[in-house]
Design an enzyme around this catalytic site. Structure first.
Site, PDB file in Angstrom:
ATOM      1  N   ARG A   1       0.880  -1.181   0.000  1.00  0.00           N
ATOM      2  CA  ARG A   1       0.000   0.000   0.000  1.00  0.00           C
ATOM      3  C   ARG A   1       0.905   1.215   0.000  1.00  0.00           C
ATOM      4  NH1 ARG A   1      -5.502   1.329   3.262  1.00  0.00           N
ATOM      5  NH2 ARG A   1      -6.216  -0.031   1.609  1.00  0.00           N
TER       6      ARG A   1
ATOM      7  N   HIS B   1      -6.928   1.074  -6.806  1.00  0.00           N
ATOM      8  CA  HIS B   1      -7.177   0.181  -5.658  1.00  0.00           C
ATOM      9  C   HIS B   1      -7.792  -1.105  -6.246  1.00  0.00           C
ATOM     10  CE1 HIS B   1      -7.702  -1.301  -1.747  1.00  0.00           C
ATOM     11  NE2 HIS B   1      -8.546  -0.436  -1.229  1.00  0.00           N
TER      12      HIS B   1
ATOM     13  N   GLN C   1      -9.815  -3.734  -4.172  1.00  0.00           N
ATOM     14  CA  GLN C   1     -11.145  -3.236  -3.812  1.00  0.00           C
ATOM     15  C   GLN C   1     -12.126  -3.448  -4.977  1.00  0.00           C
ATOM     16  OE1 GLN C   1     -12.082  -1.621  -0.764  1.00  0.00           O
ATOM     17  NE2 GLN C   1     -14.064  -2.086  -1.639  1.00  0.00           N
TER      18      GLN C   1
ATOM     19  N   ASP D   1     -17.271   7.190  -2.553  1.00  0.00           N
ATOM     20  CA  ASP D   1     -16.065   7.056  -1.728  1.00  0.00           C
ATOM     21  C   ASP D   1     -15.753   8.450  -1.163  1.00  0.00           C
ATOM     22  OD1 ASP D   1     -13.699   6.172  -0.555  1.00  0.00           O
ATOM     23  OD2 ASP D   1     -12.547   6.167  -2.421  1.00  0.00           O
TER      24      ASP D   1
ATOM     25  N   CYS E   1     -16.537   1.732  -0.448  1.00  0.00           N
ATOM     26  CA  CYS E   1     -15.404   0.860  -0.102  1.00  0.00           C
ATOM     27  C   CYS E   1     -15.087   0.897   1.393  1.00  0.00           C
ATOM     28  CB  CYS E   1     -14.180   1.245  -0.921  1.00  0.00           C
ATOM     29  SG  CYS E   1     -13.662   2.946  -0.666  1.00  0.00           S
TER      30      CYS E   1
ATOM     31  N   ARG F   1     -13.851  -8.841   0.431  1.00  0.00           N
ATOM     32  CA  ARG F   1     -12.415  -8.563   0.309  1.00  0.00           C
ATOM     33  C   ARG F   1     -11.624  -9.819   0.687  1.00  0.00           C
ATOM     34  NH1 ARG F   1     -10.526  -3.317   0.689  1.00  0.00           N
ATOM     35  NH2 ARG F   1      -8.571  -4.333   0.092  1.00  0.00           N
TER      36      ARG F   1
HETATM   37  N1   CP Z   1     -11.506  -0.250   1.734  1.00  0.00           N
HETATM   38  C1   CP Z   1     -10.268  -0.318   2.240  1.00  0.00           C
HETATM   39  O1   CP Z   1      -9.288  -0.545   1.540  1.00  0.00           O
HETATM   40  O2   CP Z   1     -10.210  -0.113   3.584  1.00  0.00           O
HETATM   41  P1   CP Z   1      -8.869   0.093   4.439  1.00  0.00           P
HETATM   42  O3   CP Z   1      -8.270   1.389   4.001  1.00  0.00           O
HETATM   43  O4   CP Z   1      -9.333   0.108   5.860  1.00  0.00           O
HETATM   44  O5   CP Z   1      -7.950  -1.045   4.154  1.00  0.00           O
HETATM   45  N1  NVA Z   2      -9.963   6.621  -1.915  1.00  0.00           N
HETATM   46  C1  NVA Z   2      -9.685   6.187  -0.571  1.00  0.00           C
HETATM   47  C2  NVA Z   2      -9.906   4.729  -0.436  1.00  0.00           C
HETATM   48  C3  NVA Z   2      -9.659   4.160   0.937  1.00  0.00           C
HETATM   49  C4  NVA Z   2      -9.877   2.677   1.001  1.00  0.00           C
HETATM   50  C5  NVA Z   2      -8.249   6.557  -0.206  1.00  0.00           C
HETATM   51  O1  NVA Z   2      -7.360   6.363  -1.034  1.00  0.00           O
HETATM   52  O2  NVA Z   2      -8.020   7.031   0.895  1.00  0.00           O
END
Ligand code: CP
Ligand code: NVA
Length: 298
Positions: free
Chosen positions: A101, A128, A131, A215, A255, A283
């Site tokens: 990440r 992502h 997701q 989102d 998400c 997930r």
């Molecule tokens: N939706 C998602 O990726 O959640 P987190 O940021 O908590 O992993």
């Molecule tokens: N768009 C959001 C998604 C979190 C799961 C972010 O990147 O923070």
């Protein structure tokens, strides 16, 4: 040859179908596990916080018989304490896969380039993909097909939106995206061929929709813009007023984490049409399928 999952574009339609079938089987047979990751260790390299992604990957790896090592920003200092290429080459000596990440999409590309083991994108500023795969698996579970559905995304043209657009294209799902002007998912690179409709009118995008997705308006790394964005995005809130334009049985997706009262009201998020926790559950199943496909020994 190793296979990475850095972008939705790394999976063909056939591979997505295979992944969905396996995820379905793993979901049905849980907790009776096969152990395709027996004796394998996976490194989780996270530059940003996470609840769902971290817990579903760690739990999934455990259930598949493997072991995970979580590495926080303080542990590695990706590209700061050590170059990304050296981190990738070192991890390849000890573990069987990397789940990353990162802030900058280029970082996950570089990890994949220098690692001799599979690299999975667990969220970058651009995409992502884990997701999106779980989300469209959830849509498929509900409708058993994508053809003829209208899928609307309302809000910021961000990482989640881009991965959904790319996967909608692969799956033949009709997607409408409504963002304020200037916040469209950029049409660079792979998105140029995407056939989703980009609009700036949420009512038009949501009109007669079967599914509505939203989102946060400011993603991780964009916190400084939050106040400015609250004003710009105010007409893009998914609330009961806007939902009058969608089909009455329209499903609600997010998400998570959600900022209640900003991009979505609690009333809508907690309504009977909301499937946000089914997305979150999936997930786990979808990532277990992904890990099995990318990492189990031939
Ligand atoms: N939706 C998602 O990726 O959640 P987190 O940021 O908590 O992993
Ligand atoms: N768009 C959001 C998604 C979190 C799961 C972010 O990147 O923070």
């Amino acid at each position: 040859m190793k296979k990475d999952f850095v972008s939705i574009k790394d999976l063909s339609k056939k591979e997505v179908e295979k992944l969905f079938l396996l995820a379905e089987k793993l979901k049905q047979t849980r907790p009776r596990y096969e152990k395709p990751l027996q004796d394998k260790t996976i490194a989780l390299v996270f530059e940003k916080p996470s609840l769902r992604t971290r817990v579903t990957f760690e739990t999934g790896i455990y259930e598949l018989g493997g072991k995970s090592i979580y590495l926080s920003p303080q542990d590695i200092g990706l590209g700061k304490r050590e170059s990304i290429s050296d981190v990738a080459r070192n991890l390849s000596l000890w573990v069987s896969g990397i789940v990353a990440r990162v802030f900058t999409h280029q970082s996950v590309i570089e990890l994949a380039e220098y690692a001799s083991i599979p690299v999975i994108n667990a969220l970058s500023d651009l995409e992502h993909p884990c997701q999106a795969i779980a989300d469209l698996f959830t849509v498929y579970e509900k409708f058993k097909a994508f053809k003829g559905l209208k899928f609307a995304y309302i809000g910021d043209g961000n990482n989640v939106c881009r991965s959904l657009m790319l996967l909608a294209e692969t799956c033949g799902l009709e997607m409408f995206v409504a963002t304020p002007k200037g916040y469209e998912p950029n049409r660079s690179s792979q998105l140029t061929t995407c056939n989703s409709q980009l609009l700036n009118d949420p009512k038009k995008a949501i009109s007669n929709a079967d599914v509505v997705y939203t989102d946060v308006w400011a993603s991780m790394g964009e916190e400084a813009e939050k106040e400015k964005r609250l004003k710009i995005f105010k007409d893009f809130q998914v609330n009961s007023e806007l939902l009058k334009y969608a089909k009455p049985e329209c499903l609600i997706m997010h998400c998570l984490p959600a900022h209640r009262g900003e991009e979505i009201t609690s009333e809508v998020l907690d309504s009977k049409n909301s499937i946000v926790f089914q997305q979150a559950e999936n997930r786990l199943h979808v990532q277990k399928a992904l890990l099995t496909i990318l990492l189990s020994s031939p």
